[in-house]
Motif scaffolding. Structure first.
Motif, PDB file in Angstrom:
ATOM      1  N   LEU A  26     -54.414   4.383 -25.968  1.00  0.00           N
ATOM      2  CA  LEU A  26     -53.793   3.131 -26.390  1.00  0.00           C
ATOM      3  C   LEU A  26     -53.023   3.309 -27.697  1.00  0.00           C
ATOM      4  O   LEU A  26     -51.943   2.733 -27.879  1.00  0.00           O
ATOM      5  CB  LEU A  26     -54.858   2.046 -26.553  1.00  0.00           C
ATOM      6  CG  LEU A  26     -55.413   1.465 -25.250  1.00  0.00           C
ATOM      7  CD1 LEU A  26     -56.604   0.555 -25.539  1.00  0.00           C
ATOM      8  CD2 LEU A  26     -54.324   0.698 -24.490  1.00  0.00           C
ATOM      9  N   ASN A  30     -48.602   3.046 -28.339  1.00  0.00           N
ATOM     10  CA  ASN A  30     -47.914   2.235 -29.355  1.00  0.00           C
ATOM     11  C   ASN A  30     -46.892   3.096 -30.097  1.00  0.00           C
ATOM     12  O   ASN A  30     -46.846   3.129 -31.333  1.00  0.00           O
ATOM     13  CB  ASN A  30     -48.934   1.648 -30.336  1.00  0.00           C
ATOM     14  CG  ASN A  30     -48.325   0.591 -31.228  1.00  0.00           C
ATOM     15  OD1 ASN A  30     -47.398  -0.118 -30.836  1.00  0.00           O
ATOM     16  ND2 ASN A  30     -48.830   0.496 -32.447  1.00  0.00           N
ATOM     17  N   ALA A  43     -49.091   0.037 -22.762  1.00  0.00           N
ATOM     18  CA  ALA A  43     -50.488  -0.281 -23.104  1.00  0.00           C
ATOM     19  C   ALA A  43     -51.172  -1.003 -21.947  1.00  0.00           C
ATOM     20  O   ALA A  43     -52.343  -0.742 -21.646  1.00  0.00           O
ATOM     21  CB  ALA A  43     -50.535  -1.130 -24.371  1.00  0.00           C
TER      22      ALA A  43
END
Length: 227
Positions: A26, A30, A43
């Protein structure tokens, strides 16, 4: 973790160990190089994958990538099929890996897309983009076919197209994908296995006769490449 390595990890067969790296994946999703919309979508893909039971995720992967050839992650299968040119292309690609100080750590076909992405994740950005531009038509068609099958994996291929140059018209590929016959239906798979059934006696092919197609089967995970 680079974007290309992340996409390769997510695109590869989902080994059980993947579920142990949720936060790391995750965090990598980003990526500031991506637009906010793409970061959210990536995500969401990670969460959707890791919120799924591993056996279910693995079965979905096999249904998408291991039935028929149209969604194969072996790039040269789309370029050369079973021709002899494919063997030489494999040799050349392995040499390109070695020239840049990378060795395959397992017996894996070098044109396996997640493996190539692992390699490109260690190369300069301009070089990685150039490599992906050379295979962008294949990746674009895989993106369109995955979208036609309503698979979330379409996002990963779209990200690669955008990483390469972002100028490929995916609409053209989506039209083609919507018109071409599926090669992953039970009827087609049954016919494939009938054509490749083992024959004995006078009908048996000679040892120098290569198979006309590659039977489906669970692939090995992408080999790791070491700098």
């Amino acid at each position: 973790m680079s974007l290309l390595k992340l996409v390769g990890v997510l695109m590869d067969y989902p080994q059980d160990a993947l579920w142990q790296h949720r936060e790391e994946l995750l965090e990598a999703a980003n990526d500031p190089a991506l637009s906010p919309a793409r970061r959210r979508a990536l995500a969401d893909f990670v969460r959707g994958l890791l919120d799924t039971d591993p056996l279910t995720a693995q079965d979905r992967w096999l249904r998408l990538f291991d039935r028929g050839r149209s969604m194969s992650l072996l790039l040269f299968e789309h370029i050369h099929g079973e021709s002899r040119d494919r063997g030489q292309a494999m040799v050349d690609l392995i040499e390109a890996y070695r020239k840049n100080g990378f060795e395959l750590a397992a017996k894996e076909l070098p044109d396996y897309l997640p493996l190539l992405l692992e390699y490109l994740g260690h190369r300069p950005e301009a070089e990685a983009r150039d490599w992906l531009q050379h295979v962008s038509n294949i990746v674009g068609l895989l993106a369109a076919r995955a979208a036609e099958r309503e698979s979330p994996y379409a996002l990963l291929f779209e990200l690669l197209v955008e990483y390469a140059d972002g100028k490929l018209d995916l609409g053209v590929f989506r039209k083609r994908a919507s018109e071409e016959p599926r090669d992953d239906t039970p009827e087609v798979m049954d016919r494939l296995w009938e054509e490749e059934a083992v024959r004995f006696g006078a009908e048996a092919p000679g040892e120098d006769c290569p198979p006309t197609s590659r039977p489906a089967g669970r692939p090995k995970a992408a080999a790791q490449v070491q700098p």
